[in-house]
Write a protein that holds these residues in place. Structure first.
Motif, PDB file in Angstrom:
ATOM      1  N   ASP A  53      12.967-108.758 -50.661  1.00  0.00           N
ATOM      2  CA  ASP A  53      14.356-109.181 -50.207  1.00  0.00           C
ATOM      3  C   ASP A  53      14.899-109.548 -51.353  1.00  0.00           C
ATOM      4  O   ASP A  53      16.383-109.241 -51.204  1.00  0.00           O
ATOM      5  CB  ASP A  53      13.979-110.437 -49.284  1.00  0.00           C
ATOM      6  N   SER A  58      22.063-104.754 -49.946  1.00  0.00           N
ATOM      7  CA  SER A  58      22.580-104.835 -48.664  1.00  0.00           C
ATOM      8  C   SER A  58      23.088-103.324 -48.110  1.00  0.00           C
ATOM      9  O   SER A  58      23.351-102.567 -48.861  1.00  0.00           O
ATOM     10  CB  SER A  58      23.468-106.192 -48.418  1.00  0.00           C
ATOM     11  N   ASN A  59      23.502-103.450 -46.888  1.00  0.00           N
ATOM     12  CA  ASN A  59      24.121-102.450 -46.361  1.00  0.00           C
ATOM     13  C   ASN A  59      23.402-101.098 -46.262  1.00  0.00           C
ATOM     14  O   ASN A  59      23.902-100.038 -46.306  1.00  0.00           O
ATOM     15  CB  ASN A  59      25.430-101.872 -46.982  1.00  0.00           C
ATOM     16  N   SER A  85      15.956-107.006 -42.630  1.00  0.00           N
ATOM     17  CA  SER A  85      17.364-106.691 -42.069  1.00  0.00           C
ATOM     18  C   SER A  85      18.163-108.153 -41.827  1.00  0.00           C
ATOM     19  O   SER A  85      19.357-107.561 -41.606  1.00  0.00           O
ATOM     20  CB  SER A  85      17.130-105.908 -40.719  1.00  0.00           C
ATOM     21  N   ASN A  87      19.073-110.078 -43.743  1.00  0.00           N
ATOM     22  CA  ASN A  87      20.019-110.348 -44.750  1.00  0.00           C
ATOM     23  C   ASN A  87      20.922-109.218 -45.212  1.00  0.00           C
ATOM     24  O   ASN A  87      20.829-108.610 -46.575  1.00  0.00           O
ATOM     25  CB  ASN A  87      18.855-110.743 -45.965  1.00  0.00           C
ATOM     26  N   GLY A  88      21.588-108.801 -44.283  1.00  0.00           N
ATOM     27  CA  GLY A  88      22.860-107.900 -44.829  1.00  0.00           C
ATOM     28  C   GLY A  88      22.315-106.298 -44.643  1.00  0.00           C
ATOM     29  O   GLY A  88      23.011-105.590 -45.360  1.00  0.00           O
ATOM     30  N   ARG A  89      21.288-106.001 -43.917  1.00  0.00           N
ATOM     31  CA  ARG A  89      20.699-104.877 -43.989  1.00  0.00           C
ATOM     32  C   ARG A  89      20.746-104.263 -42.640  1.00  0.00           C
ATOM     33  O   ARG A  89      20.769-105.290 -41.789  1.00  0.00           O
ATOM     34  CB  ARG A  89      19.402-104.685 -44.723  1.00  0.00           C
TER      35      ARG A  89
END
Length: 176
Positions: A53, A58-59, A85, A87-89
């Motif tokens: 993490d 991200s993205n 996912s 956390n911004g994924r």
């Protein structure tokens, strides 16, 4: 680092090798791998999650190598992808599905060739990964055949169509 740009975090050896192993750290790492595979409630699962993490951008679309069992979405690597996912994924845990059960690698004379994986893994939800950067995760990589097959499927989901922009492969353990 493993051939074909597959990265890994630690080493694993099969239980059959533990009696002849000279490395307590390797045995400890192998036991943690089995604990991780058995449950997403293990202490080590949380450690792997926290480590990843902190380093995964991200993205990015997170996908995972599916279980050897047909349509099995209840295993620890899938749980890890779903949790990461949040956390911004992008959750791509259901993009690669095993459409036909294959033999476990520990089965005598098991065929785990790249072609066996290509014939037993199907893509779905392609809109999640088309023209995107993908991080493909697996718990333990041995030959790398499942990772290579999954990468091929993600790069060209339907023969001749565009797939992922790029794929980085990461396994938590590498079998030695």
């Amino acid at each position: 680092k493993l051939q074909d740009d597959c990265y890994f975090i630690n080493y694993y050896t099969k239980r059959d090798n533990w009696d002849n192993c000279n490395s307590d750290n390797l045995i400890k790492s192998s036991k943690l791998a089995l604990e991780f595979k058995d449950s997403d409630k293990s202490k080590y699962f949380k450690k792997v999650f926290n480590f990843l993490d902190n380093i995964i951008l991200s993205n990015i679309v997170l996908c995972c190598v599916p279980s050897h069992k047909e349509a099995n979405l209840e295993h620890s690597i899938t749980s890890l992808v779903k949790l990461l996912s949040k956390n911004g994924r992008i959750d791509g845990s259901n993009c690669l599905i095993r459409s036909k059960t294959i033999q476990k690698i520990s089965s005598p004379n098991s065929d785990r060739s790249e072609q066996v994986h290509l014939n037993s893994i199907k893509e779905q939800n392609t809109h999640l990964f088309i023209n995107k950067n993908v991080l493909l995760l697996d718990d333990i990589v041995t030959s790398g055949n499942s990772m290579r097959a999954c990468s091929k499927i993600l790069m060209q989901p339907n023969k001749g169509t565009i797939g992922a922009k790029s794929i980085l492969k990461l396994a938590v353990w590498k079998t030695i």
